[in-house]
Scaffold this motif. Structure first.
Motif, PDB file in Angstrom:
ATOM      1  N   LYS A   1       0.810  -1.218   0.000  1.00 14.62           N
ATOM      2  CA  LYS A   1       0.000   0.000   0.000  1.00 14.62           C
ATOM      3  C   LYS A   1       0.850   1.278   0.000  1.00 14.62           C
ATOM      4  N   LYS A   2       1.834   1.288  -0.880  1.00 17.40           N
ATOM      5  CA  LYS A   2       2.642   2.480  -1.086  1.00 17.40           C
ATOM      6  C   LYS A   2       2.162   3.183  -2.357  1.00 17.40           C
ATOM      7  N   HIS A   3       2.015   4.472  -2.288  1.00 17.55           N
ATOM      8  CA  HIS A   3       1.684   5.241  -3.482  1.00 17.55           C
ATOM      9  C   HIS A   3       2.885   5.235  -4.428  1.00 17.55           C
ATOM     10  N   ILE A   4       2.593   5.275  -5.737  1.00 16.84           N
ATOM     11  CA  ILE A   4       3.646   5.019  -6.728  1.00 16.84           C
ATOM     12  C   ILE A   4       3.720   6.117  -7.774  1.00 16.84           C
ATOM     13  N   TYR A   5       4.925   6.637  -7.959  1.00 13.96           N
ATOM     14  CA  TYR A   5       5.236   7.523  -9.077  1.00 13.96           C
ATOM     15  C   TYR A   5       6.318   6.828  -9.886  1.00 13.96           C
ATOM     16  N   THR A   6       6.092   6.642 -11.178  1.00 10.51           N
ATOM     17  CA  THR A   6       7.048   5.860 -11.963  1.00 10.51           C
ATOM     18  C   THR A   6       7.398   6.529 -13.284  1.00 10.51           C
ATOM     19  N   GLU A   7       8.625   6.307 -13.683  1.00 13.64           N
ATOM     20  CA  GLU A   7       9.061   6.703 -15.022  1.00 13.64           C
ATOM     21  C   GLU A   7       8.304   5.872 -16.047  1.00 13.64           C
ATOM     22  N   LYS A   8       8.071   6.453 -17.246  1.00 13.28           N
ATOM     23  CA  LYS A   8       7.441   5.689 -18.310  1.00 13.28           C
ATOM     24  C   LYS A   8       8.446   4.682 -18.861  1.00 13.28           C
ATOM     25  N   VAL A   9       7.946   3.568 -19.425  1.00 16.67           N
ATOM     26  CA  VAL A   9       6.557   3.170 -19.537  1.00 16.67           C
ATOM     27  C   VAL A   9       6.143   2.406 -18.289  1.00 16.67           C
TER      28      VAL A   9
END
Length: 328
Positions: A84-92
């Motif tokens: 349950k960690k919020h996620i910001y990710t590089e594409k793709v």
């Protein structure tokens, strides 16, 4: 916050933006390269964790920024959802539609906020183009062309590689070359402006024998509206400007190097009219933070994430089979 890997060239950019946001605090770094990770942690003045599971289990960590190699995205993002960690990710988001849909399902089940960094959806060129399309100022749009290229693979002065790290040419790690990485931007922009794609024809070129991935690519896309999209990218283009072009029955829209203009047959002198951005849109990271804190709805959506993978997967198949690939 925890930063997961300095593999990607934009890792430092995201760390800088996070540090400049008063709602975020970087607490840990993890990297599959211990040496690289420890160096980054030392530079940032935070702790380094060798075991990614320990990062995920840490209750003090609310969210992660994923800048690992592309092949690790599905495993790491699903693990983040599990904890349950919020996620910001590089594409793709992932290299296949199946993996992307599995990630989205895990995100929904864990009730976390997921954002893929698609920054050009918040910039002037796109915002003006979107406004023009929504208002129907070009009539029926018949063609869209978008190009983004740089000289990351151009060698100088006897160097073996250009300024882009050699890991970006590792097919297993990166999942592809110029199209997967840099070509993502023209892909998601044309997708958003034109809607659902129906077919793809692609040619992925490698002009260097030392690369196992493409260093230049051209993709043609047909959309449900009947419009044709031309997507271009390259790691071998010095000084190539970002270009976004829309052609319709009643006008033309051109954007290049921050300048945006339109020509319509309704204009008395049939001349060009310069456009200003119609609105301000927060960066992908700011939208992500706002969604975590207030449950607001970002302007960058699931469809943007998944359709990006659709085109990439179809383009790879088209190039391999040397034929047009239909999307159903």
């Amino acid at each position: 916050m925890a930063l997961l890997s300095r593999w990607h060239v934009h890792a430092d950019d995201y760390a800088k933006e996070a540090m400049e946001n008063t709602d975020m605090q970087i607490k840990k770094v993890w990297d599959d390269s211990i040496e690289r990770g420890k160096q980054w942690a030392n530079e940032l003045g935070v702790s380094f964790e060798e075991n990614i599971d320990n990062v995920m289990k840490d209750d003090d960590i609310d969210a992660i920024i994923v800048t690992t190699s592309t092949n690790l995205h599905p495993e790491i993002i699903r693990k983040a959802c599990q904890y349950k960690k919020h996620i910001y990710t590089e594409k793709v988001l992932a290299l296949t539609v199946e993996e992307s849909e599995e990630i989205w399902k895990a995100k929904l089940e864990s009730n976390v906020q997921l954002m893929v960094s698609l920054p050009r959806l918040t910039e002037k060129e796109f915002l003006c183009a979107e406004d023009v399309v929504e208002k129907g100022l070009l009539g029926k749009i018949t063609m869209i062309r978008c190009r983004l290229a740089h000289d990351g693979a151009v060698t100088r002065g006897g160097e073996k590689i250009g300024w882009l790290p050699d890991r970006f040419y590792d097919k297993q790690l990166a999942g592809g070359g110029a199209l997967v990485d840099l070509g993502a931007h023209p892909i998601y922009l044309t997708n958003r402006l034109m809607g659902n794609p129906t077919s793809v024809y692609a040619h992925l070129q490698s002009l260097s024998d030392q690369y196992e991935v493409d260093d230049s690519a051209v993709v043609t896309v047909e959309y449900e509206s009947g419009a044709i999209g031309i997507i271009e990218t390259s790691f071998l283009s010095h000084g190539s400007p970002f270009q976004l072009e829309l052609y319709g029955t009643e006008g033309t829209f051109l954007a290049e190097e921050g300048k945006v203009k339109i020509k319509r047959k309704q204009h008395q002198d049939d001349g060009w009219l310069e456009l200003e951005a119609p609105k301000q849109v927060a960066s992908p990271m700011k939208q992500w933070v706002d969604a975590i804190q207030t449950n607001s709805t970002p302007t960058i959506t699931k469809e943007d994430f998944l359709q990006l993978t659709v085109i990439n997967q179809a383009a790879a198949l088209s190039h391999k089979q040397k034929k047009r690939v239909e999307i159903r």
